[in-house]
Design an enzyme around this catalytic site. Structure first.
Site, short mmCIF file in Angstrom:
data_model
loop_
_atom_site.label_atom_id
_atom_site.label_comp_id
_atom_site.label_asym_id
_atom_site.label_seq_id
_atom_site.Cartn_x
_atom_site.Cartn_y
_atom_site.Cartn_z
N ASP A 1 -4.56 0.97 -9.42
CA ASP A 1 -6.01 0.82 -9.58
C ASP A 1 -6.40 0.57 -11.03
O ASP A 1 -7.19 -0.33 -11.35
CB ASP A 1 -6.75 2.06 -9.06
CG ASP A 1 -6.38 2.38 -7.63
OD1 ASP A 1 -5.74 1.52 -6.97
OD2 ASP A 1 -6.70 3.48 -7.17
N GLY B 1 -12.57 3.12 -0.91
CA GLY B 1 -11.21 2.62 -1.10
C GLY B 1 -11.15 1.45 -2.06
O GLY B 1 -10.21 0.67 -2.03
N GLU C 1 0.83 -1.22 0.00
CA GLU C 1 0.00 0.00 0.00
C GLU C 1 0.86 1.26 0.00
O GLU C 1 1.84 1.36 0.74
CB GLU C 1 -0.90 -0.01 1.25
CG GLU C 1 -2.25 0.57 1.01
CD GLU C 1 -3.08 -0.27 0.03
OE1 GLU C 1 -3.14 0.12 -1.16
OE2 GLU C 1 -3.66 -1.27 0.44
N HIS C 2 0.43 2.21 -0.83
CA HIS C 2 1.14 3.48 -0.99
C HIS C 2 2.57 3.27 -1.45
O HIS C 2 3.47 4.03 -1.08
CB HIS C 2 1.09 4.31 0.31
CG HIS C 2 -0.22 5.02 0.49
ND1 HIS C 2 -0.52 6.20 -0.15
CD2 HIS C 2 -1.31 4.69 1.22
CE1 HIS C 2 -1.74 6.57 0.19
NE2 HIS C 2 -2.25 5.67 1.02
C1 GLA Z 1 -5.12 4.95 -4.30
C2 GLA Z 1 -4.32 5.25 -5.54
C3 GLA Z 1 -3.36 4.11 -5.88
C4 GLA Z 1 -2.53 3.72 -4.67
C5 GLA Z 1 -3.41 3.53 -3.43
C6 GLA Z 1 -2.61 3.29 -2.17
O1 GLA Z 1 -5.97 3.88 -4.53
O2 GLA Z 1 -5.16 5.49 -6.64
O3 GLA Z 1 -2.54 4.47 -6.96
O4 GLA Z 1 -1.50 4.64 -4.43
O5 GLA Z 1 -4.26 4.63 -3.21
O6 GLA Z 1 -1.88 2.10 -2.26
#
Ligand code: GLA
Length: 401
Positions: free
Chosen positions: A188, A140, A50-51
Site C-alpha cells: 500500500d 480496502g 493478494e496477501h
Molecule cells: C492490506 C495490507 C497490504 C496487503 C493487503 C493484502 O492492504 O496493508 O500490505 O497485505 O492487505 O494483499
C-alpha cells in the site's frame, strides 16, 4: 460520487485541485490564515497478488485518483494542531518528546509518521494542518497508507527536506506497524508513494523493488465496487493470516515463500495441517498467478488474465478465507456478465473481510457493467454499492502554488 442503480453514467472522480481548495478553505476556517505547504497522496487498488506482499511475493497495484490532502504551515510553537473534515475537534500533539503509540483515532497514523521523522533525527516544529480525503475509509483502498504518505510528504515540505521514496514508504509502513498495530506488507505504501499516471506499480516484495509498468490502454477500464461493509473492526483477521503463513514457512523449513513449490506444499499437506496448508496453497498459487498475470497483461492476453483473476478470488475465498458474501456477490455478478458483456476479470482487492472488488472490463461496456453490478448487488444485499471507474494516477507529491 455514489453510483445509483439503474442510472447509466459513471460519475467523474473528485478532482484533486478541488480537494486542495477544500483543504485550504478548511485550514483557513480553523486556523485563520493561509496554508502554504500542501501534500497529496493516493489510495490504491490491486489488480492481482493478494496477501502475498508479506510473503516475498509479487503484487500489481496502482495509485488511484482518490487522495488524502494535507495542508498547513508552521505555527511557531511546540505542538501539532491538526483538524480534518472527520471531526469538529482539533487534535493537539505535543512534539517535545518522541511520540509514542496509544492513540486510537485517525491521528495514530500521523503520530506514527511524525515519530518516523523524529527517529531520523528531525526536530519536528509545531505546525497547524488540515486534512481532507476522497479515499473511502474501510473500503480496502488503503486510506491509511494514503494518510501516512500524505503526512510524510507534508513533513518533507515543513522541514524543507526530501526523503528517498523507498525510505519514505518504509517509514510509513513502520508507522502502520507500530502506531496502528497492523503488521501490513509493503504494497500500500509503495503504491501510494511510487504511483505514476498510466503505470502499474509492480513490486517484487522480496527485493522491495517497484517497477513501473505501462497501463494506458484506453479500451480498458478498472471499476472499483465498494461493498460498503467492513466485517472486522480490528485487524485481528489480517494478523492471524500473516501468522499462518509464517508458521507454514517454518514447517516447510524454508526462509522465503519464493523458494516453495506447489508440490512441496502438497507433499507436506498433513504436516502443515488445516488451515495452514490451505494458506500455503494460496500463497504459492497467488505468486504464480501474479507472475502469469503480468506476462498476460504485457501481451494484451485478456483470455488468460481473466481466469487468473477469477482463480485469485476463489483462492482468497476458499483457502485464505478473507472474502465475505458481499464481495462474493459482486464477483459472481461480474462473472455472470462475462466476457460477452465486456468483463475481463473480477476479484476482491485489498485485505478483504469487506471492502471492494476490482473489475477489469472493456471501456465501451463499463457503464452498463457498473449499472448491472449496482442493481444486482442491491437486489441481493439491500446495500447501495459505491461503484466508480479509476485509473493509475500520480503518487505522493507536494502541491506548489
Ligand atoms: C492490506 C495490507 C497490504 C496487503 C493487503 C493484502 O492492504 O496493508 O500490505 O497485505 O492487505 O494483499
Amino acid at each position: 460520487m455514489r453510483y445509483e442503480s439503474g442510472t447509466a453514467m459513471l460519475e467523474p472522480n473528485p478532482n484533486l485541485i478541488d480537494l486542495v481548495a477544500d483543504a485550504r478553505a478548511g485550514h483557513d476556517a480553523r486556523f485563520a490564515g493561509p496554508a502554504p505547504i500542501a501534500a497529496a497522496a493516493p489510495g490504491r487498488v490491486n489488480l492481482i497478488g493478494e496477501h502475498i506482499d508479506y510473503c516475498d511475493g509479487f503484487v500489481m497495484p496502482f495509485a488511484i485518483d482518490r487522495y488524502v490532502v494535507m495542508v498547513g504551515r508552521p505555527n511557531g510553537g511546540r505542538e501539532a494542531r491538526v483538524a480534518s473534515t472527520v471531526s469538529e475537534d482539533i487534535a493537539n500533539i505535543p512534539l517535545d518528546d518522541p511520540l509514542e503509540p496509544g492513540a486510537t483515532d485517525w491521528t495514530k497514523y500521523l503520530r506514527g509518521v511524525i515519530r518516523g521523522f523524529q527517529d531520523r533525527g528531525h526536530n519536528v516544529p509545531g505546525f497547524d494542518a488540515f486534512l481532507v480525503s476522497s479515499v473511502p475509509v474501510g473500503a480496502g483502498l488503503s486510506s491509511s497508507a494514503a494518510l501516512e504518505c500524505a503526512a510524510a510528504t507534508f513533513l518533507e515540505g515543513l522541514l524543507d527536506t526530501v526523503i528517498d521514496t523507498r525510505e519514505k514508504a518504509l517509514l510509513c509502513q513502520k508507522a502502520e506497524h507500530d502506531f496502528a498495530d497492523v503488521p501490513c506488507g509493503i504494497m500500500d505504501q509503495f503504491a501510494s508513494a511510487y504511483g505514476k499516471p498510466n503505470r502499474l506499480v509492480m513490486i517484487d516484495c522480496r527485493s522491495a523493488e517497484p517497477e513501473l509498468v505501462p497501463f494506458d490502454n484506453p479500451d480498458l477500464t478498472v471499476l472499483i465496487a465498494n461493498t460498503r461493509v467492513h466485517h472486522e473492526l480490528s485487524d485481528g483477521g489480517y494478523a492471524s493470516r500473516r501468522k499462518d503463513t509464517e508458521k507454514g514457512l517454518e514447517i516447510l523449513g524454508k526462509t522465503s515463500w519464493r523458494d516453495v513449490t506447489e508440490a512441496e506444499v502438497l507433499s507436506h499437506w498433513d504436516a502443515l495441517g488445516d488451515p495452514v496448508n490451505r494458506r500455503a496453497r494460496h500463497v504459492v498459487g497467488e505468486i504464480a498467478r501474479t507472475i502469469a498475470a503480468a506476462a498476460a497483461l504485457g501481451r494484451n492476453d485478456f483470455e488468460t488474465l481473466g481466469p487468473l483473476m477469477a482463480a485469485s478470488h476463489d483462492s482468497l475465498r476458499d483457502d485464505f478465507e478473507v472474502s465475505c458474501k458481499e464481495l462474493d456477490t459482486l464477483v459472481d455478478l461480474a462473472r455472470r456478465i462475462g466476457r460477452k458483456g465486456g468483463v475481463i476479470g473480477a476479484r476482491m482487492t485489498g485485505a478483504g473481510f469487506g471492502g471492494s472488488t476490482v473489475t477489469l472490463c472493456e471501456s465501451r461496456h463499463a457503464d452498463d457493467i457498473a449499472a448491472a453490478l449496482a442493481t444486482g448487488y442491491k437486489a441481493v444485499t439491500g446495500i447501495q454499492a459505491d461503484i466508480f471507474a479509476t485509473r493509475p494516477e500520480r503518487g505522493a507529491h507536494q502541491i506548489t502554488g
